[in-house]
Write a protein that holds these residues in place. Sequence first.
Motif, PDB file in Angstrom:
ATOM      1  N   UNK A   1       0.705  -1.173  -0.033  1.00 44.04           N
ATOM      2  CA  UNK A   1      -0.106  -0.059  -0.099  1.00 44.04           C
ATOM      3  C   UNK A   1       0.807   1.156   0.045  1.00 44.04           C
ATOM      4  N   UNK A   2       2.188   1.145   0.440  1.00 44.92           N
ATOM      5  CA  UNK A   2       2.948   2.246   0.537  1.00 44.92           C
ATOM      6  C   UNK A   2       3.201   3.138  -0.894  1.00 44.92           C
ATOM      7  N   UNK A   3       3.061   2.024  -1.902  1.00 44.03           N
ATOM      8  CA  UNK A   3       2.948   2.627  -3.102  1.00 44.03           C
ATOM      9  C   UNK A   3       2.000   3.744  -3.577  1.00 44.03           C
ATOM     10  N   UNK A   4       1.098   3.631  -2.848  1.00 46.33           N
ATOM     11  CA  UNK A   4      -0.014   4.930  -2.952  1.00 46.33           C
ATOM     12  C   UNK A   4      -0.688   5.294  -1.774  1.00 46.33           C
ATOM     13  N   UNK A   5      -0.090   6.191  -1.315  1.00 47.70           N
ATOM     14  CA  UNK A   5      -0.490   6.733   0.451  1.00 47.70           C
ATOM     15  C   UNK A   5      -1.813   7.197   0.512  1.00 47.70           C
TER      16      UNK A   5
ATOM     17  N   UNK B   1      -6.121   1.178   5.625  1.00 44.67           N
ATOM     18  CA  UNK B   1      -6.376   0.286   6.418  1.00 44.67           C
ATOM     19  C   UNK B   1      -5.286  -0.199   7.028  1.00 44.67           C
ATOM     20  N   UNK B   2      -4.176  -0.279   6.377  1.00 46.18           N
ATOM     21  CA  UNK B   2      -2.934  -0.977   6.722  1.00 46.18           C
ATOM     22  C   UNK B   2      -1.807   0.149   7.315  1.00 46.18           C
TER      23      UNK B   2
END
Length: 228
Positions: A157-161, A168-169
């Motif tokens: 998910x860090x690819x798209x904050x 969620x994470x």
Amino acid sequence: MANTYKDCPKCAAKKFVYVWEAPVRISHWLNFFSIIILSFTGLYIHYPFISASSRYGVYVMGTIRYVHYLVGVIFAFSVLLRLFWLFVGNKYASWHSFSNPFKKEDRKIFFSYLKYYTFLEKEPPHTLGHNPVALVAYIVLFNLFILQIITGFALWAQADPNSTLYSLTSWVFSIASNQWVRFFHYLVMYLIAGFVINHLYSAVIFDFKTQSGEISSIFSGWKPERNH
């Protein structure tokens, strides 16, 4: 010639019992193949040994990461399926199969299997579902699965904050930094791989020694109910 197991006292089994339902078997094999693929792709992501200038192309890492993410989603759904079946499955696959440490008979069976696995007992009592020692190992394993899924999705998910997945994470990074989460995700891979190796060895040996149908049952769902 005997027509039934009852007429054949020397037969290894009295009858066959449908133990592992289809969702359990499907989840088992999805988990198995997912772990293999995720382990190899994860190792490459951690240590990319193919250079971008090689004949394999310039987008190797992107392809490997795509496969890793895709199989990770399949793995997550497979784990959710098995957890769902923990509540709706038959008595062998549901939480009803859990041993009760407050019951004398359950404690006796547990320690009997513990002695068997530590080479202190030659033959444990026959169980159709998971034996109590293996069940404890599976509970630990599925907790590792859940932690691996959460940390994996958090890193992805860090690819798209701005994504829903990140919202969620992202709490994961309030507990540990990005590098520690990556390290933990990488370390757990080895723990799960070690379990898979031990599981293959134990299942084959246990099946040969006890004729309990461990291997065949994960394909067919049926296990023999032994005479002795």
